[in-house]
Design a protein around this motif. Structure first.
Motif, PDB file in Angstrom:
ATOM      1  N   HIS A  63       0.859  -1.183   0.000  1.00 25.42           N
ATOM      2  CA  HIS A  63       0.000   0.000   0.000  1.00 25.42           C
ATOM      3  C   HIS A  63       0.894   1.231   0.000  1.00 25.42           C
ATOM      4  O   HIS A  63       1.711   1.410   0.914  1.00 25.42           O
ATOM      5  N   VAL A  64       0.767   2.071  -1.027  1.00 24.17           N
ATOM      6  CA  VAL A  64       1.465   3.350  -1.085  1.00 24.17           C
ATOM      7  C   VAL A  64       0.522   4.410  -0.521  1.00 24.17           C
ATOM      8  O   VAL A  64      -0.569   4.624  -1.056  1.00 24.17           O
ATOM      9  N   LEU A  65       0.934   5.056   0.576  1.00 21.60           N
ATOM     10  CA  LEU A  65       0.115   6.072   1.231  1.00 21.60           C
ATOM     11  C   LEU A  65       0.804   7.416   1.064  1.00 21.60           C
ATOM     12  O   LEU A  65       1.926   7.619   1.554  1.00 21.60           O
ATOM     13  N   GLU A  66       0.145   8.340   0.372  1.00 21.90           N
ATOM     14  CA  GLU A  66       0.732   9.648   0.109  1.00 21.90           C
ATOM     15  C   GLU A  66      -0.179  10.747   0.636  1.00 21.90           C
ATOM     16  O   GLU A  66      -1.355  10.837   0.268  1.00 21.90           O
ATOM     17  N   LEU A  67       0.356  11.585   1.529  1.00 17.07           N
ATOM     18  CA  LEU A  67      -0.421  12.681   2.087  1.00 17.07           C
ATOM     19  C   LEU A  67      -0.517  13.831   1.083  1.00 17.07           C
ATOM     20  O   LEU A  67       0.474  14.188   0.436  1.00 17.07           O
ATOM     21  N   LYS A  68      -1.701  14.399   1.016  1.00 21.50           N
ATOM     22  CA  LYS A  68      -1.938  15.479   0.053  1.00 21.50           C
ATOM     23  C   LYS A  68      -1.165  16.734   0.427  1.00 21.50           C
ATOM     24  O   LYS A  68      -0.651  17.453  -0.429  1.00 21.50           O
ATOM     25  N   ARG A  69      -1.049  17.012   1.712  1.00 18.95           N
ATOM     26  CA  ARG A  69      -0.371  18.198   2.221  1.00 18.95           C
ATOM     27  C   ARG A  69      -0.897  19.431   1.482  1.00 18.95           C
ATOM     28  O   ARG A  69      -2.096  19.618   1.357  1.00 18.95           O
ATOM     29  N   GLU A  99      -1.949  -1.195  -3.921  1.00 20.64           N
ATOM     30  CA  GLU A  99      -2.990  -0.215  -3.641  1.00 20.64           C
ATOM     31  C   GLU A  99      -2.361   1.155  -3.416  1.00 20.64           C
ATOM     32  O   GLU A  99      -1.407   1.289  -2.645  1.00 20.64           O
ATOM     33  N   LEU A 100      -2.909   2.171  -4.075  1.00 21.59           N
ATOM     34  CA  LEU A 100      -2.436   3.547  -3.985  1.00 21.59           C
ATOM     35  C   LEU A 100      -3.491   4.372  -3.260  1.00 21.59           C
ATOM     36  O   LEU A 100      -4.669   4.335  -3.636  1.00 21.59           O
ATOM     37  N   THR A 101      -3.068   5.114  -2.243  1.00 15.52           N
ATOM     38  CA  THR A 101      -4.026   5.871  -1.446  1.00 15.52           C
ATOM     39  C   THR A 101      -3.547   7.291  -1.232  1.00 15.52           C
ATOM     40  O   THR A 101      -2.419   7.510  -0.757  1.00 15.52           O
ATOM     41  N   VAL A 102      -4.410   8.240  -1.581  1.00 18.31           N
ATOM     42  CA  VAL A 102      -4.181   9.646  -1.256  1.00 18.31           C
ATOM     43  C   VAL A 102      -4.820   9.900   0.104  1.00 18.31           C
ATOM     44  O   VAL A 102      -6.008   9.631   0.308  1.00 18.31           O
ATOM     45  N   VAL A 103      -4.031  10.403   1.051  1.00 20.13           N
ATOM     46  CA  VAL A 103      -4.514  10.685   2.399  1.00 20.13           C
ATOM     47  C   VAL A 103      -4.633  12.193   2.549  1.00 20.13           C
ATOM     48  O   VAL A 103      -3.674  12.927   2.286  1.00 20.13           O
ATOM     49  N   ALA A 104      -5.800  12.653   2.977  1.00 20.82           N
ATOM     50  CA  ALA A 104      -6.028  14.094   3.037  1.00 20.82           C
ATOM     51  C   ALA A 104      -6.828  14.476   4.271  1.00 20.82           C
ATOM     52  O   ALA A 104      -7.587  13.673   4.812  1.00 20.82           O
ATOM     53  N   THR A 105      -6.643  15.715   4.720  1.00 26.56           N
ATOM     54  CA  THR A 105      -7.490  16.256   5.780  1.00 26.56           C
ATOM     55  C   THR A 105      -8.672  17.005   5.184  1.00 26.56           C
ATOM     56  O   THR A 105      -9.598  17.373   5.892  1.00 26.56           O
ATOM     57  N   ASP A 106      -8.623  17.259   3.907  1.00 21.62           N
ATOM     58  CA  ASP A 106      -9.772  17.778   3.175  1.00 21.62           C
ATOM     59  C   ASP A 106      -9.633  17.321   1.737  1.00 21.62           C
ATOM     60  O   ASP A 106      -8.515  17.201   1.219  1.00 21.62           O
ATOM     61  N   LEU A 107     -10.740  17.010   1.122  1.00 23.58           N
ATOM     62  CA  LEU A 107     -10.715  16.484  -0.237  1.00 23.58           C
ATOM     63  C   LEU A 107     -11.585  17.373  -1.117  1.00 23.58           C
ATOM     64  O   LEU A 107     -12.793  17.488  -0.891  1.00 23.58           O
ATOM     65  N   ASP A 108     -10.953  17.999  -2.083  1.00 20.05           N
ATOM     66  CA  ASP A 108     -11.659  18.930  -2.946  1.00 20.05           C
ATOM     67  C   ASP A 108     -12.304  18.203  -4.120  1.00 20.05           C
ATOM     68  O   ASP A 108     -12.007  17.034  -4.399  1.00 20.05           O
TER      69      ASP A 108
END
Length: 363
Positions: free
Chosen positions: A71-77, A136-145
């Protein structure tokens, strides 16, 4: 529409909304996920943080699940929707090329202990032979536009294994809460991932087999140890895999709930117990005529044994053999419910060779 998470506290009969707040930093969210990746709703082992790629960039978190999928987890920052999606796809294109050995080496360096041992601590079993079958690729965000949601949804429609997870940080007086919502979920509420690709299966050395010896189920390891054989039966499911053992195979014998007790070379094909011969003191003798501790019989007492339930025996020359009380086991070693299967796991093979003093030439 953009993902939004709201929560309310019920005061008597009146709901009161909790206030949304900002995390001190998205690095704090990365800390939370490294400490407890189950926040994503799936049991994961983080095998690397800020993993450097050959292109000079760094993956925020690289994790693995109990099925051996990465699982690749990438924060949106503060990245734009286009940038974060392009970045996670770039990382995925590299992670997909990692060999099993590279995955294990990367994880062992990050974890400070053998990957196999860390995997068993989290999942309760040794790693599967095949790793990374479903990246699995996952974008991790505190808000999602809306733009990020649109891009991720579009890629998923074409089978790209990408998803996005949104975390809200909420305050209630002196208490803080994290709430999670996936952009795409399965019927069970878990993250849904499209597509499937071939994984990295451990190569087999062409000689080593795992054999499970069910001591106490109508058979006794002391007999196998003294007379040179392995056996299985009681149902065709148990005998079928044992009957696949070729002559000249190297067998690594494991007793469930104990550990490994022997390494040997098969001297013949599997045959029914009542027809089996074993090699004792330089001669072949009928096994049924020996002073055995167990019955090697299944079903009603005194009834003929059908092939389906009969005990099958494979004669073995022991290279190294131990009593059950001296069984060898280390966390992360391979074990399986099948009576016999190919043993691919280097971690187990290396430790067995060292413990039993056996090299790759059966000497």
């Amino acid at each position: 529409m953009p993902v939004e998470m709201r929560m309310w506290r019920i005061d008597g009969e009146r709901p009161r909304p909790l206030k949304s707040s900002m995390l001190p930093s998205e690095a704090a969210l990365e800390d939370f996920l490294e400490q407890d990746p189950s926040l994503l709703g799936t049991r994961l082992l983080v095998v690397g943080r800020q993993v450097r790629t050959p292109y000079g960039k760094f993956i925020d978190l690289l994790a693995i699940d109990g099925d051996g999928n990465l699982h690749v987890l990438e924060l949106k920052r503060d990245k734009t929707p286009r940038d974060v999606v392009a970045q996670v796809l770039d990382y995925g294109s590299w992670v997909a090329t990692l060999t099993r050995e590279q995955i294990i080496d990367l994880a062992s360096d990050h974890l400070g202990q053998p990957f196999e041992a860390a995997f068993e601590e989290v999942f309760g079993s040794a790693p599967p032979d095949e790793l990374n079958a479903e990246l699995e690729l996952t974008v991790v965000a505190t808000d999602l536009d809306a733009s990020s949601e649109r891009i991720v949804t579009y890629l998923r429609d074409f089978g790209v294994p990408i998803n996005a997870v949104f975390f809200s940080y909420l305050k209630d007086d002196d208490r803080s809460y994290l709430a999670r919502s996936w952009l795409a979920t399965s019927e069970e509420g878990q993250p849904a991932t499209p597509g499937k690709k071939k994984g990295k299966r451990a190569e087999w050395n062409g000689q080593d087999w795992f054999v499970s010896f069910g001591d106490g189920l109508g058979r006794a390891w002391e007999d196998g140890h003294d007379y040179g054989f392995v056996s299985a039966g009681g149902d065709i499911w148990y005998s079928r895999t044992l009957r696949s053992l070729p002559v000249g195979a190297r067998v690594n014998v494991h007793i469930p709930s104990h550990g490994y007790v022997a390494i040997g070379e098969t001297l013949g094909e599997a045959v029914r117990f009542d027809e089996a011969n074993v090699f004792v003191k330089n001669e072949w003798v009928p096994l049924a005529n020996q002073a055995l501790r167990a019955t090697y019989s299944h079903g009603p007492t005194g009834q003929p044994q059908s092939d389906a339930i009969a005990e099958y025996v494979v004669p073995v020359r022991w290279i190294a053999s131990r009593p059950k009380s001296d069984a060898f086991w280390e966390k992360g070693m391979f074990a399986n419910q099948n009576s016999a299967c190919k043993l691919r796991q280097e971690f187990t093979l290396e430790r067995l060779a060292r413990h039993f003093g056996v090299d790759g030439d059966n000497s």
